[in-house]
Design a protein around this motif. Structure first.
Motif, short mmCIF file in Angstrom:
data_model
loop_
_atom_site.label_atom_id
_atom_site.label_comp_id
_atom_site.label_asym_id
_atom_site.label_seq_id
_atom_site.Cartn_x
_atom_site.Cartn_y
_atom_site.Cartn_z
N ASN A 159 13.96 43.04 72.17
CA ASN A 159 15.00 42.33 71.42
C ASN A 159 15.77 41.38 72.33
N ASP A 160 15.04 40.77 73.27
CA ASP A 160 15.66 39.94 74.31
C ASP A 160 15.64 38.47 73.86
N THR A 161 16.78 38.03 73.32
CA THR A 161 16.85 36.68 72.76
C THR A 161 16.84 35.60 73.85
N ARG A 162 16.91 35.98 75.11
CA ARG A 162 16.78 34.99 76.19
C ARG A 162 15.40 34.32 76.15
N TYR A 163 14.43 34.98 75.52
CA TYR A 163 13.06 34.45 75.47
C TYR A 163 12.79 33.63 74.22
N GLU A 164 13.77 33.57 73.32
CA GLU A 164 13.60 32.77 72.10
C GLU A 164 13.34 31.30 72.44
N GLN A 165 13.89 30.83 73.54
CA GLN A 165 13.76 29.42 73.92
C GLN A 165 12.30 29.00 74.14
N PHE A 166 11.41 29.96 74.45
CA PHE A 166 10.02 29.62 74.70
C PHE A 166 9.17 29.66 73.43
N LEU A 167 9.76 30.20 72.36
CA LEU A 167 9.06 30.33 71.09
C LEU A 167 9.60 29.40 70.01
N CYS A 168 10.86 29.03 70.13
CA CYS A 168 11.52 28.14 69.17
C CYS A 168 12.38 27.14 69.92
N PRO A 169 12.28 25.84 69.59
CA PRO A 169 11.39 25.25 68.60
C PRO A 169 9.92 25.52 68.94
N LEU A 170 9.07 25.39 67.93
CA LEU A 170 7.66 25.71 68.11
C LEU A 170 7.05 24.87 69.22
N PRO A 171 6.27 25.50 70.11
CA PRO A 171 5.58 24.74 71.15
C PRO A 171 4.70 23.64 70.54
N ARG A 172 4.65 22.50 71.20
CA ARG A 172 3.88 21.36 70.70
C ARG A 172 2.46 21.36 71.29
N PRO A 173 1.53 20.71 70.62
CA PRO A 173 0.17 20.59 71.17
C PRO A 173 0.20 19.98 72.57
N SER A 174 -0.74 20.44 73.40
CA SER A 174 -0.77 20.01 74.80
C SER A 174 -2.20 20.16 75.31
#
Length: 287
Positions: free
Chosen positions: A258-273
């Motif tokens: 439940n570690d919301t510090r990691y939300e930044q890597f999931l949202c916004p959705l990662p873009r194609p690369s």
């Protein structure tokens, strides 16, 4: 025998772990480790030194034994745990890279062997759950685990087994099928936050007939995501892969801890690369 793998230690001072714990615990008692960065989730090894222990098939029932990887230090308290199944004809060696990589981020990780290498997804799902039960109830590291914070992962038929396990045990906190294969394409019963990982070049479990319908069938209200790897094959999850690792770590941290510090890597959705063909999901996450 417990084998301390000192080479897995990071250069961070041990004192940094204990100094940060009180502040983190005040906000979220399950947070483990320092604030994450893009480089920390992409690193081959994370904050924690890792030890490992082998589990003989002769000492367990219902699955084929395996290897447990866990943070060596107990200073931060208990950890969430993840069981990982290999695919058809494969053994735990095919997914062994995930053991120390995830454990060094603050999880107890159990890479398992199945009863036979030919076991089908439904059997692999049951074996994943039996492995978690062993890990939390009988294993030598059970005191290091919070039994309410558990997840499952698997490759190919082990990925299909991951979906079976999540369907059977809704209390699981996270599920990650890696280029999963299953005859059953529809999973509306799943209540566990699920990250589906497919590969654009998969000819064994093509995304059009496996990972994509798996994802689409999950409840729209569920915390779910679909990561399609670019320039990848069915067997990409069998070797160390930064993209698989960074999003798996983020998903496990976000939903097991439940570690919301990691939300930044999931949202916004990662873009194609160069490594991501497509990423779908619901943001922000509710869990």
């Amino acid at each position: 025998m417990l084998l301390a793998t000192g080479a897995l230690a990071t250069s961070q001072a041990f004192g940094a772990e204990t100094e940060e714990t009180p502040a983190a615990a005040a906000e979220n008692p399950y947070e483990r480790g320092p604030d994450p960065t893009p480089s920390s989730i992409e690193a081959v090894r994370g904050h924690y030194s890792v030890s490992q222990t082998s589990v003989s098939s002769l000492s367990v029932s219902g699955f084929g034994g395996g290897t447990v990887y866990y943070p060596t230090s107990t200073a931060d308290g208990t950890f969430g745990a993840v069981a990982i199944s290999p695919g058809y004809t494969a053994t735990q060696s095919s997914i062994s890279w995930l053991g120390p990589r995830l454990a060094s981020q603050g999880f107890v990780v159990f890479t398992i062997d199945t009863l036979t290498t030919l076991d089908q997804p439904d059997s692999r799902g049951r074996q994943l759950l039996l492995a978690l039960d062993y890990l939390t109830q009988r294993s030598s590291v059970r005191g290091r685990i919070d039994s309410t914070r558990l997840g499952v992962m698997g490759h190919s038929m082990g990925g299909g087994g991951t979906l079976e396990a999540a369907k059977s045990r809704p209390s699981l906190q996270a599920a990650i099928p890696l280029t999963g294969w299953n005859i059953d394409k529809s999973w509306p019963e799943i209540k566990t936050p699920t990250l589906i990982v497919g590969a654009d070049g998969d000819s064994i479990a093509p995304v059009s007939s496996h990972s994509e319908p798996f994802y689409s069938s999950l409840p729209s209200t569920l915390d779910r995501a679909y990561l399609e790897l670019n320039n990848a094959s069915h067997f990409t999850p069998n070797t160390s892969n930064t993209t698989i690792a960074k999003y798996s770590i983020s998903w496990l941290k976000r939903f097991i801890d439940n570690d919301t510090r990691y939300e930044q890597f999931l949202c916004p959705l990662p873009r194609p690369s160069t490594t991501i063909e497509e990423y779908r999901g619901n943001c922000p996450h509710s869990g």
